[in-house]
Design an enzyme around this catalytic site. Sequence first.
Site, mmCIF file in Angstrom:
data_model
loop_
_atom_site.group_PDB
_atom_site.id
_atom_site.type_symbol
_atom_site.label_atom_id
_atom_site.label_comp_id
_atom_site.label_asym_id
_atom_site.label_seq_id
_atom_site.Cartn_x
_atom_site.Cartn_y
_atom_site.Cartn_z
ATOM 1 N N CYS A 91 0.839 -1.205 0.000
ATOM 2 C CA CYS A 91 0.000 0.000 0.000
ATOM 3 C C CYS A 91 0.870 1.249 0.000
ATOM 4 O O CYS A 91 1.844 1.351 0.755
ATOM 5 C CB CYS A 91 -0.890 -0.035 1.244
ATOM 6 S SG CYS A 91 -1.884 1.446 1.440
ATOM 7 N N CYS A 94 1.604 4.217 3.399
ATOM 8 C CA CYS A 94 2.728 4.302 4.346
ATOM 9 C C CYS A 94 3.971 3.732 3.673
ATOM 10 O O CYS A 94 3.915 2.634 3.124
ATOM 11 C CB CYS A 94 2.451 3.452 5.582
ATOM 12 S SG CYS A 94 1.033 4.006 6.549
ATOM 13 N N GLN A 275 -7.875 19.551 7.892
ATOM 14 C CA GLN A 275 -6.546 19.095 8.262
ATOM 15 C C GLN A 275 -6.633 17.590 8.494
ATOM 16 O O GLN A 275 -7.680 17.065 8.860
ATOM 17 C CB GLN A 275 -6.033 19.828 9.497
ATOM 18 C CG GLN A 275 -5.722 21.308 9.234
ATOM 19 C CD GLN A 275 -4.536 21.531 8.283
ATOM 20 O OE1 GLN A 275 -3.732 20.630 8.027
ATOM 21 N NE2 GLN A 275 -4.432 22.731 7.732
ATOM 22 N N TYR A 306 -5.330 31.330 1.774
ATOM 23 C CA TYR A 306 -5.648 29.913 1.530
ATOM 24 C C TYR A 306 -6.381 29.383 2.778
ATOM 25 O O TYR A 306 -5.963 28.411 3.407
ATOM 26 C CB TYR A 306 -4.374 29.093 1.250
ATOM 27 C CG TYR A 306 -3.494 29.685 0.179
ATOM 28 C CD1 TYR A 306 -3.717 29.398 -1.163
ATOM 29 C CD2 TYR A 306 -2.453 30.551 0.509
ATOM 30 C CE1 TYR A 306 -2.916 29.958 -2.160
ATOM 31 C CE2 TYR A 306 -1.648 31.108 -0.474
ATOM 32 C CZ TYR A 306 -1.880 30.815 -1.800
ATOM 33 O OH TYR A 306 -1.081 31.363 -2.770
ATOM 34 N N ASP A 372 -1.274 29.227 4.148
ATOM 35 C CA ASP A 372 -1.301 27.767 4.208
ATOM 36 C C ASP A 372 -1.637 27.254 2.809
ATOM 37 O O ASP A 372 -2.738 26.754 2.561
ATOM 38 C CB ASP A 372 -2.381 27.340 5.232
ATOM 39 C CG ASP A 372 -2.457 25.834 5.405
ATOM 40 O OD1 ASP A 372 -1.584 25.121 4.886
ATOM 41 O OD2 ASP A 372 -3.407 25.365 6.072
ATOM 42 N N CYS A 398 2.970 22.217 3.554
ATOM 43 C CA CYS A 398 2.887 20.752 3.505
ATOM 44 C C CYS A 398 3.928 20.209 2.520
ATOM 45 O O CYS A 398 3.837 19.057 2.112
ATOM 46 C CB CYS A 398 1.477 20.303 3.122
ATOM 47 S SG CYS A 398 0.929 20.938 1.536
#
Length: 440
Positions: A91, A94, A275, A306, A372, A398
Amino acid sequence: MTCMPLSSAGPSPASTPSAAETPAILDLTIEAMGAAGDGVARHAEGQVFLPLALPGEKVRARLAGKRAEVESWLDESPERVTPPCRHFPTCGGCVLQHWDLAPYAAWKRGRLVEALARAGFPDAPVAPLVMTPPQSRQRADLGLERLPDGRVQIGFHQRGTTNLVPMQECHVLRPELVALLAPLAETLRHLEGLRRLGSAVINLLASGPDILLRTDAPLSMPDRRLLAAFAADQHVPRVAWAGKGSGAEVAAQLGAVRHLLSGAEVVPAPGAFLQASAEGEAAIIAALLEGLPRKLPGRAAIADLYAGLGTLSIPLAARARVTAFEAVPEAVSALATAAGKAGLRVKPVRRDLDRQPLAGPELKEFAAVVLDPPYAGAAEQTALLARAGVPSILYVSCNPVALARDAKPLQAAGYRISAATPVDQFLWSPHLESVVAFTR
Ligand SMILES: C[S@@+](CC[C@H](N)C(=O)[O-])C[C@H]1O[C@@H](n2cnc3c(N)ncnc32)[C@H](O)[C@@H]1O
């Protein structure tokens, strides 16, 4: 040290490098962890990236261009741990479950240290990584696929491919979301509006799971009845649907939809940005409030760029008036309604900041600007903030690569970093959230 063969083929002897060409099979030592969560090694022709390999390990690997697949481990790292999820490493959700959390956290924090150093801030005061716990993600963006026998699979994609990994367990999503997947797959099996491929965004709101399905064919009347029955069975207040390129419409609504942002009630549109976890959201807000100047002038205003649904605008309004700029009209109107109802000092403004960034005189009224942006960052907007000399800029990022690029003009304009907080919103992935306070 044990050997852990990855493929069914046994280890092949490493060839000796010839001057003419690099052999396909090489013994390599992993020197570092790369930005995408792959081990990095060096051979005669340069760097190579090895999924699943950890720093310090010695491996026998098969080269394929810039990547290599580990065929066997010759010397394993003591930092290697047993991954908790049965879907690891197939997957793509992760990529780092096999690494002990202490070195993993140091590596993630290091990504922010490096990004800020690249931007010209080698001594930035970077705090320890704020970790978010397993099973805490409140938002899932999953793929849907109908198999030839009619069954529907739901899951994340395999890393770097469009292949779906049907999810039977998940250690990052909230258990309430995982529990929905089997009944949803059974419902979708009968959905005429899903021919082959689709997606499902599920937000876990205060009112319960909120589902947005995107599928490759229109919904029929029986489909709508099916989704309403599913919603009633599973206590899902709303299921929305969208076709390819079309806006979302409500397919079944059985109750009110509501969510709480710092105690204020908002009604998010289907698929709205949240979030990733409540814990990550709290850490970002804490770092933002801590990063604001202790004293803001009496009539100070803050710009939140944003702003989405106002996740950050709402707590910022406890310190000063906030103007919240956002491109998505549904988010702007949800925040306007929430602010009106709760009497918050937040004024939402619809604005596309790529096409029309805030510039010059209109920035003068703000004592602080919070931004953001999405993954691509905000190159032009940050350059304009630097030029205008806004006293306090709080950048929620991010993407450390975009952050490093966007922070350069701030460094050139004489800003310093008063605080930098890395937040692990996406546990076991290479993604990193951070909050950086620039002052001048
Ligand atoms: C990372 S999210 C942050 C949202 C919000 N700050 C929060 O914490 O929930 C980025 C937001 O930027 C918005 N956005 C993307 N491109 C934009 C643009 N060109 N102009 C204005 N807003 C944009 C998205 O709709 C989204 O709400």
